[in-house]
Design a protein around this motif. Sequence first.
Motif: not given
Lengths: 517, 517
Positions: B463-473
Amino acid sequence: MNGAQSLIRTLVDAGVDVCFSNPGTSEMHFVAALDSVPEMRGVLGLAEGVVTGAADGYARIAGKPAVTLLHLGPGLGNGLANLHNARRAHTPIVNVIGDHATYHKRYDAPLESDIDSVAGTLGGWLRRSDSTADVGADAAAAVAAAQDPPGRVATLILPADVSWGDGGKPCAAVPPRAPKAVSETTVKQVAEVFRTGEPVALLLGGAACREPGLRAASRIAAATGAKPFIETFPARLERGAGLPAIERLGYLAEQVAYQLDGIKHVVVAGTKAPVSFFAYPGKASDLVPDGAQVHTLATLDEDVVAALEGVAGIVAADTEPVLAPAERPELPTGELTAQNWVQVIGALLPEGAIVSDETNTSGLLLPGATAGAPRHDVLTLTGGAIGQGIPVATGAAVAAPDRPVVNLEADGSALYTISALWTQARENLNVTTVILNNRAYAILRMELQRVGAEGSGPKAKSLLDLSTPDIDFVRIAEGMGVPASRATTAEELAEQFARALAEPGPHLIDAAIPPLL
Amino acid sequence: MNGAQSLIRTLVDAGVDVCFSNPGTSEMHFVAALDSVPEMRGVLGLAEGVVTGAADGYARIAGKPAVTLLHLGPGLGNGLANLHNARRAHTPIVNVIGDHATYHKRYDAPLESDIDSVAGTLGGWLRRSDSTADVGADAAAAVAAAQDPPGRVATLILPADVSWGDGGKPCAAVPPRAPKAVSETTVKQVAEVFRTGEPVALLLGGAACREPGLRAASRIAAATGAKPFIETFPARLERGAGLPAIERLGYLAEQVAYQLDGIKHVVVAGTKAPVSFFAYPGKASDLVPDGAQVHTLATLDEDVVAALEGVAGIVAADTEPVLAPAERPELPTGELTAQNWVQVIGALLPEGAIVSDETNTSGLLLPGATAGAPRHDVLTLTGGAIGQGIPVATGAAVAAPDRPVVNLEADGSALYTISALWTQARENLNVTTVILNNRAYAILRMELQRVGAEGSGPKAKSLLDLSTPDIDFVRIAEGMGVPASRATTAEELAEQFARALAEPGPHLIDAAIPPLL
């Protein structure tokens, strides 16, 4: 067992096993407790409007609440608009808001704010857990309150020390109450209204918008000549081939005036008498025709389906409902228009689809194009707070992983809660989003005229324009991990829509649609 | 003249000539009136958090309020988190919220909600305009209240019929009050504290964080050995070469305990005594060292700069302030790290930059790297409600079109109000956004440990992970019309940062930074 663990255990035992969350420091013990209660599924949203909208969509389809996890007053604020929509939908939600530790509040730390007053405006159920030993019972009460007919947002404020303290006690579920029965007297009195020979409109809302209610209403209409209508923005409407096709009351007061022209009696069943969405200079707010009488068959907390069946048994004992035939539009060709995009959807909408409809002006012709499509559910913007469609679709897909979810979404509305796309990618949800990209707040262009704001010039028009620069939803979706494509012709939309439905996981189509008006 | 026109005319006459807005139907007369008062600039935000955050950033730099235009209760809800930050920053904002027509409210239309109670939690000034004739006077009162020291959110609720009604009367500006003077007695008493010979900490906030206050504080410190500190999250801090470099109080209680170790007197000047941001099991909320005395030199509504200069005149009459020398880090090389990205910023930060800092954990080493950079202003996350940095940068750039704005932004925080990028593109604002993309809510990973949430497992970590999926800014920014690039090495970041600063208009750099902790 700490308070957070007792909370989650109690929720799971009461059947609440999905948590949409955007936590912060004060919710860390709740987050940690997820691992000790394996039945609870945690779904992360990157903004609180995603969390609350997803909980709304989930419960509309699952028929039971999810729990939301929000961080303090600002988290509640960010989630408030979609809680407002959920309130208007009478959606059951267990809304957990973490707060500072009880002893920390008096220090007025930077994130301190008046959570209770903001949550109080939701008009639902509100409690602050004061001790760890009470958390389980508070959670059980929240679940029951959320589901108490007609359903509501039940907010439980959970101070950090109450959450981390020892001595949590899980509590057995409190069975939710059933809807109240409508009295036989009321049923008979309302049945008499349909026998007066005067023009009657039958307005359906809430549970009446699903198959049993629709069938009873259709029988009443067929037997008596009454005109049935669905409330303007139903929370969940079942429709399609094999179900009665009942028209929705219009959004515009002018439409409603046309629909109710000549009506002498308005029977309301599971909803309220119609009012104008906004006020307009010189126009009425109350949309009941002058001189017409309003009769309430069932209030929102009453068993509206049984009441409709009771009336049907009196006035339409031998009458069958009128069911929509299975028929779809032909697939159109050529440049996309406000007219032909709905035909693409009507032609291809799959069996059992859930349609999250936030099309606003672009969707005016949609109901006609999908009336004979295979059976589907439509979830609408119940409270008027835009930014609801993508989160609601997300939550609906969590509730029904085996059903295709179609999110028809206005461009302006999409931007409020766009990061829900990331949650769809993360959870690999079967959602196909079609952005109706008319490059404007088109509804406000119309409203600017309707409110009589004469003399509006280039500055006013500029504030309703989304074309400088154009918004590229393909890139935005891809940036959030959702495969996306652009459609400018009906053929492209059809090909991309069919392909998106055929592939698992989320997809987005950025459809260039000229404004309808 | 209608109510809306009298409102805008009054605001412009009082010097309030920028309106950040996200309007709806009930605000259409306000929107239309923009064309009749050419001095008012309308800036569109695609979500209300953008609007309120931009108004905060604008006023911190312009030194005067902007007006916000929000749509009903849900619009206020969406804007509430950044209004909370503005409240903590004591930023003057004239917050106009459209409401249903007065006679329409009783119909409980879908968008009806309790605006007054939600706005009331902001604890500022709140008024509902009841008649068109009063709108001008209400607006003048709102501008004065917003600017009354130390500054606040002044909310004016404007019903649609009051806005569209005839008989509006513009009202002359009410001059804002000056800050109260601190008594000579207090100045002398506090001066004595610095002469006790005991360890003193001098904590600066509000107006004391700009050059005159910093110089006086530095003189006091140099003459007496007191340790000066800036409050943890100043609204606007002037720093860089030629200014006193004064350390900020840390975010973590452990840091503050170290900074204030051995202190016997805490003198607060334009701020409050330090408290912990959150509560942690077994740790103190009050960060004043045990046995230390707190002395208030100036409260938030008092003239803190004059008071500091008064004390300096007594205890440091012949002492010069200690000014930071002009010195920059060398440009680093190699893969980006939590250590070297700040050196790139320090090496290249341009003269007169405005830095909107929402770096959270990634920015821990930033102040050291920029202390000797050319003079710049730093705007920080005053209220802890994340999603502030991009809107604040947007508003600051509107206020100072000739200054470079640098927005250093954590990935998780960026997603709350990402559509502010579109406003930057639309207004062609000179903002360079650097996303510190560590693919996580890194601060919460740290907090999960700090609150003692032992036993947290894979679900909690997920719940603290933003890598699945990676966010492509990069794609997201391009989708909103902002040119963007990705940096994975220090050389790339330096090249892209320099180029972005050299070109007009907004740019975004998605910088891959490993988590610091």
